[in-house]
Design a protein around this motif. Structure first.
Motif, short mmCIF file in Angstrom:
data_model
loop_
_atom_site.label_atom_id
_atom_site.label_comp_id
_atom_site.label_asym_id
_atom_site.label_seq_id
_atom_site.Cartn_x
_atom_site.Cartn_y
_atom_site.Cartn_z
N VAL A 135 0.83 -1.21 0.00
CA VAL A 135 0.00 0.00 0.00
C VAL A 135 0.86 1.25 0.00
O VAL A 135 0.65 2.18 -0.79
N VAL A 136 1.84 1.31 0.90
CA VAL A 136 2.71 2.49 0.99
C VAL A 136 3.47 2.69 -0.32
O VAL A 136 3.59 3.82 -0.82
N SER A 137 3.99 1.61 -0.89
CA SER A 137 4.73 1.73 -2.16
C SER A 137 3.83 2.29 -3.26
O SER A 137 4.24 3.17 -4.04
N ALA A 138 2.60 1.80 -3.34
CA ALA A 138 1.68 2.27 -4.37
C ALA A 138 1.34 3.75 -4.17
O ALA A 138 1.30 4.52 -5.15
N LEU A 139 1.11 4.16 -2.95
CA LEU A 139 0.76 5.56 -2.70
C LEU A 139 1.92 6.49 -3.02
O LEU A 139 1.73 7.58 -3.57
N ARG A 140 3.13 6.10 -2.70
CA ARG A 140 4.29 6.93 -2.99
C ARG A 140 4.55 7.03 -4.48
O ARG A 140 5.15 7.99 -4.95
N GLU A 141 4.08 6.03 -5.22
CA GLU A 141 4.24 6.05 -6.68
C GLU A 141 3.01 6.59 -7.39
O GLU A 141 2.94 6.57 -8.62
N GLY A 142 2.03 7.08 -6.62
CA GLY A 142 0.82 7.63 -7.21
C GLY A 142 -0.11 6.60 -7.79
O GLY A 142 -0.91 6.91 -8.68
N ARG A 143 -0.08 5.36 -7.29
CA ARG A 143 -0.89 4.27 -7.82
C ARG A 143 -1.96 3.81 -6.84
O ARG A 143 -2.40 2.65 -6.89
N GLY A 144 -2.40 4.68 -5.94
CA GLY A 144 -3.37 4.28 -4.93
C GLY A 144 -4.65 3.71 -5.51
O GLY A 144 -5.21 2.74 -4.98
N ASP A 145 -5.10 4.26 -6.63
CA ASP A 145 -6.35 3.78 -7.25
C ASP A 145 -6.21 2.38 -7.84
O ASP A 145 -7.22 1.74 -8.14
N ASP A 146 -4.98 1.91 -8.02
CA ASP A 146 -4.77 0.59 -8.60
C ASP A 146 -4.83 -0.53 -7.56
O ASP A 146 -4.84 -1.71 -7.93
N VAL A 147 -4.84 -0.17 -6.28
CA VAL A 147 -4.82 -1.18 -5.21
C VAL A 147 -6.26 -1.54 -4.84
O VAL A 147 -7.02 -0.67 -4.39
N PRO A 148 -6.67 -2.78 -5.00
CA PRO A 148 -8.05 -3.16 -4.67
C PRO A 148 -8.37 -2.87 -3.21
O PRO A 148 -7.55 -3.11 -2.31
N ASP A 149 -9.56 -2.31 -2.98
CA ASP A 149 -10.10 -2.07 -1.64
C ASP A 149 -9.33 -1.02 -0.84
O ASP A 149 -9.44 -0.97 0.38
N LEU A 150 -8.55 -0.20 -1.54
CA LEU A 150 -7.90 0.95 -0.91
C LEU A 150 -8.70 2.19 -1.29
O LEU A 150 -8.89 2.47 -2.48
N HIS A 151 -9.22 2.93 -0.30
CA HIS A 151 -10.17 4.00 -0.55
C HIS A 151 -9.59 5.36 -0.17
O HIS A 151 -9.10 5.55 0.94
#
Length: 299
Positions: A249-265
């Motif tokens: 989750v943290v890696s995705a958010l730092r890379e601007g990919r939060g919307d790509d992570v299932p069930d992350l709101h």
């Protein structure tokens, strides 16, 4: 192994015949949690009969801030601040290599911290976990309902990664269920496991699972949430799937990919309201249940 200072030997109250009072004591073990305490400590002071905060070499004024918050809440008589002055091994390989009775072991640190409890029930709580109003009510009820039951209580928590004062992302992809509340007694002490400490309890103990939505676990995108681990490669182990999810989750958010992570709101707070307050006071209580869909629940 005897501690360098006898004050840090573990002396359980039942060994000395010390009386235990009915009630629930919350035990924090913290280091550099001043950023979180204004959200974390007041609701716990409202929920628990007693609060013990053990500060492990903080450099940000955690201990002093905690005392001030307790005084502001009119709870100084129910609050006890302690200091643990030893370096504690990081979770993972360092922990595994440290003898469980060393003052540098997580196991010894936890047992020493909990040995100061003088109520019949105790609760482990982290310095980044924030109760909702519903959570306060549940813990108040449990404080008297559990007496004499020998039950263990697990409380689901939901990771909330804070980007800034107005934006955060809540992870509802997993419901992490961990026992937090235990009776005090010889069968409920901490023992060494592979990556961290584990509190043992008899197989015959009833296990109660509290409802979802009572607690969020604060993560800050601008800090290293994994500094207490001896290398993130440890997350490949099946035993630490919770940490692996947090790292993803943290890696995705730092890379601007939060919307790509299932069930992350993504959650945006209204103007003038801090996003943590918005989530705890408004968003989470109003969110549709179940928060975590069946099939995405991990113990």
């Amino acid at each position: 192994m005897t501690a360098p200072d006898p004050a840090y030997d573990v002396r359980w109250p039942w060994s000395d015949g010390a009386p235990m009072e009915p009630g629930l004591t919350c035990v924090f073990r913290v280091r550099d949690e001043a950023r979180n305490l204004p959200w974390v400590l007041p609701p716990m002071l409202a929920a628990a009969d007693q609060v013990i905060l053990v500060d492990n070499r903080s450099s940000d004024g955690t201990a002093g801030l905690a005392r001030r918050i307790a005084a502001e809440q009119g709870a100084s008589e129910r609050y006890q601040g302690l200091e643990y002055p030893f370096d504690v091994s990081r979770a993972g390989r360092e922990h595994l290599a440290t003898p469980p009775d060393s003052v540098h072991s997580l196991t010894h640190f936890y047992n020493w911290s909990f040995s100061h409890v003088r109520t019949t029930y105790s609760m482990k709580w982290d310095g980044d976990m924030v109760l909702t109003e519903d959570g306060i009510g549940v813990l108040r009820d449990l404080s008297w309902q559990l007496q004499g039951s020998a039950a263990v209580v697990a409380i689901p928590r939901h990771p909330l990664t804070v980007v800034n004062e107005s934006e955060a992302w809540i992870d509802l992809g997993s419901r992490f269920i961990e026992p937090w509340i235990y009776p005090m007694g010889p069968g409920f002490t901490f023992v060494k496991a592979f990556e961290w400490e584990v509190r043992e309890f008899p197989a015959t103990s009833e296990r109660i699972i509290a409802p979802e939505g009572l607690c969020v676990e604060l993560k800050w995108l601008d800090t290293d949430e994994f500094a207490q681990w001896d290398g993130v490669e440890e997350f490949a182990q099946l035993r630490v799937q919770r940490k692996r999810r947090e790292f993803e989750v943290v890696s995705a958010l730092r890379e601007g990919r939060g919307d790509d992570v299932p069930d992350l709101h993504r959650i945006l707070a209204p103007p003038g309201v801090h996003v943590v307050d918005h989530v705890v006071d408004t968003w989470l209580p109003a969110a549709r249940r179940p928060l975590v869909q069946p099939g995405r629940r991990h113990a």
